[in-house]
Design an enzyme around this catalytic site. Sequence first.
Site, PDB file in Angstrom:
ATOM      1  CD  GLU A  57      -2.924   1.051   0.150  1.00 14.26           C
ATOM      2  OE1 GLU A  57      -3.681   0.075   0.108  1.00 14.26           O
ATOM      3  OE2 GLU A  57      -2.952   1.952  -0.694  1.00 14.26           O
ATOM      4  CG  ASP A 104      -1.124   4.672  -1.102  1.00 15.50           C
ATOM      5  OD1 ASP A 104      -1.678   4.099  -2.060  1.00 15.50           O
ATOM      6  OD2 ASP A 104      -1.487   4.554   0.078  1.00 15.50           O
ATOM      7  CB  SER A 144      -5.151   1.046  -2.959  1.00 13.57           C
ATOM      8  OG  SER A 144      -5.492   0.731  -1.666  1.00 13.57           O
ATOM      9  CG  ASP A 184     -21.259   9.185 -17.794  1.00 17.95           C
ATOM     10  OD1 ASP A 184     -21.053   8.579 -16.723  1.00 17.95           O
ATOM     11  OD2 ASP A 184     -22.397   9.353 -18.277  1.00 17.95           O
ATOM     12  N   GLY A 192     -24.445   9.191 -16.635  1.00 18.46           N
ATOM     13  CA  GLY A 192     -24.592  10.054 -15.458  1.00 18.46           C
ATOM     14  C   GLY A 192     -23.970   9.406 -14.232  1.00 18.46           C
ATOM     15  CG  ASP A 220     -22.193   4.786 -12.412  1.00 18.76           C
ATOM     16  OD1 ASP A 220     -21.281   4.307 -11.699  1.00 18.76           O
ATOM     17  OD2 ASP A 220     -21.988   5.267 -13.547  1.00 18.76           O
TER      18      ASP A 220
END
Length: 665
Positions: free
Chosen positions: A331, A335, A580, A623, A642, A644
């Site tokens: 992680e 990152d 992540s 989108d 749109g 969701d």
Amino acid sequence: MRFPSAFVVLGLSVGSAIAAPSSTIHSHHVVHEKRAAEPLNWALSHRLEGHKRLPLRIGLTQRNVHNIEEMLMAVSHPESPEYGKHWTPQQVVDTFAPSDESVNKVVGWLENFGFSRDKIKMSANKGWIQVNATVSEVEELLDAEYHVYKHAETGEEQFGCKTYSVPKEIQEHIDLIRPTVHFNHRPSPKSTTKFKRAGGLGMPSSSTGPKQSPNAKPVPPSLANCDKMITLDCLKALYSVPDFKPASKKNSYGIVEFTPQAFLAGDLDLFFSQVKIPCLDLSFLHGGSLSETFPQVLSEFGLRLCLSTERSVVVVAVVQTTNQSFDFNGESDLDLEYGMALVNPQKITLLQTGDLVEGAGFDNWLDAVDASFCTFEGGDVASQDGIYPDPLPGGFKGPESCGIIAPPLVVSTSYGQDEASATVSYAVRQCTEYAKLGLLGTTILYSTGDDGVAGDGGVCLNSTGQPVSNGTMFNPDFPVTCPFVTAVGATQVNPGSTVFEPEGACEQVIFSGGGFSNIFAMPEYQKSAVTSFLKNHPPPFTSAQFNNSGLSRGFPDLAANGANYVIGIDGEFSLVFGTSCSSPVTGSFITMVNDARLAAGKSPVGFINPAIYSDQFRDAFNDITMGGNQGCNTPGFTATEGWDPVTGVGTPNVSKLIPLFLSLP
Ligand SMILES: *[C@@H]1O[C@H](CO)[C@@H](O)[C@H](O)[C@H]1NC(C)=O
Ligand SMILES: *[C@@H]1O[C@H](CO)[C@@H](O)[C@H](O)[C@H]1NC(C)=O
Ligand SMILES: *[C@@H]1O[C@H](CO)[C@@H](O)[C@H](O)[C@H]1NC(C)=O
Ligand SMILES: *[C@@H]1O[C@H](CO)[C@@H](O)[C@H](O)[C@H]1NC(C)=O
Ligand SMILES: *[C@@H]1O[C@H](CO)[C@@H](O)[C@H](O)[C@H]1NC(C)=O
Ligand SMILES: *[C@@H]1O[C@H](CO)[C@@H](O)[C@H](O)[C@H]1NC(C)=O
């Protein structure tokens, strides 16, 4: 993966009892909080010994919290005349400090019980009252029973009560009391368990040659494999990321990591050497023990290493290098590699939180950046308080007793816990803090989780909202359901597609977390988008699966690629998947936006949700209309035209986002 517990029984000091409690009558007590969900894998062991001492902390009700959404909208909505006029830390403290009445009532209650006034202490901002009491005293005070729980596999212990009560007449003055029912659900990283190791994988080589699909424009060699391996070039092409040269010196970007998750210096070196990014400048918040203990880490990589735990001594041990594996480094390496590389040479602040013995929770990093949130002892350690007033540009000039660093202008966190494991009081109090950070001008990003509509590890809920192995109700993540954070879901370059074709929701190895909160109501800024989704694309589920009332908070807010990231990890290149990946990358984009605004003499963007849902910004998002987020033995929700509950308003087009935000006051 779970982290060690913060309330370890062994750590308790066994002291002599303080004042003997006078007997009290409990006839007017009302239950204040109950355990939210029984934690899996923890078994009841025995009663906690009555003579042990507990640092009892009482979180007082804050004033004006009922207006906080409105206050936040005023500084964050693109059409508000107050847009960008963020508050000072002192304004935040003054506005939300508990009333004198709350303080007096709660202190009076404790004194009546038998605690002498000199034993009752209060935090500088009046948010918390603390008293040291024996377990027997607390059990009587709160009409509670404390037990020790043992972890089935690790043998770790933690304690708590299942329920507690307070006198009816003071209930309205108390948010929550700790340690009580709040079982420690350690934040879980959102990529680790989904790791697919591709041993010995190199960076994509240009010799693979371009791949061309019939209707697409020619694909340059560096973008030929983006459906199989995501690199910085792929991300820049997907999201039209302009070349970035920081123009402001006031900018900041923070990434939160929870120990024992830690970066490996060698992994960052490996990654940066491949992408030809030089080592970054050294800049760290305070010298002394830190630089003496970790000279290599700090001087080689120039992270601004910030420490957000209450004890500086153990903090030094947090960038641990003892345990090296994907579960310990994946992680953090991910990152930092992508977050840093995209905004280089902008420095990144690592909010490394917690120590090896006890780990930490979300509250710990909030303590570090938020003066109004400090639990009683937060910031009271001399070596940490010593850095005030903060000498850094834009530094936090608030009260000295809390907060060890200025909140960075963007903070990305790729950790979460099941919302079902939090009590409502705890979740709401923490969520309020994110709104306060928004008032101060900080953007808070959280990844939405990697199990689609299911919770951590694919677990779903039964009809009473408890996590069970055969649950059928969807299990949203927390804190990402808090309406005052920006929730980031995951997309993918569909297999066989190029970066010039539309992405779909991530359906490789992981599924983008998304759905509807069981705690938080729908905020005003998303009403039109979410209502339109529920009306025009009604999901094939009932209230047995999710809160379909049309009144609850929907998430994510937006999305970014989360599949096949090439990272340097434990000395080699491998692929990772997860929301992540999406959160730190989005954080880098917002950091670019902030740089442009700061350079133009404007404020940072702060809370971005009201803007990204507005008509004005519709064009700045691609989108996403393919894929879904399966889980709980269902196909999950489906990405559609749109907003969701899989990919939010879509993925950003950074070339459009920057000028749009720049055009706001
Ligand atoms: C509680 O006890 C601890 C350890 O004995 C001490 O450090 C702390 O100051 C005490 N807190 C209060 C509020 O009395
Ligand atoms: C981490 O390293 C320590 C020290 O070598 C070892 O005792 C411990 O078992 C390791 N933890 C894991 C989960 O591998
Ligand atoms: C839900 O699960 C909890 C914990 O296993 C259990 O106590 C409760 O009875 C269950 N509720 C239902 C309706 O099955
Ligand atoms: C889930 O398992 C429990 C315990 O085995 C059982 O009582 C319950 O009926 C099951 N629920 C479903 C929906 O299958
Ligand atoms: C659904 O969410 C709304 C808004 O938070 C809440 O008022 C309502 O009680 C929830 N319904 C259920 C069944 O939990
Ligand atoms: C993003 O916006 C730029 C500038 O308007 C445009 O040239 C580009 O095609 C857009 N990218 C995508 C993927 O739509």
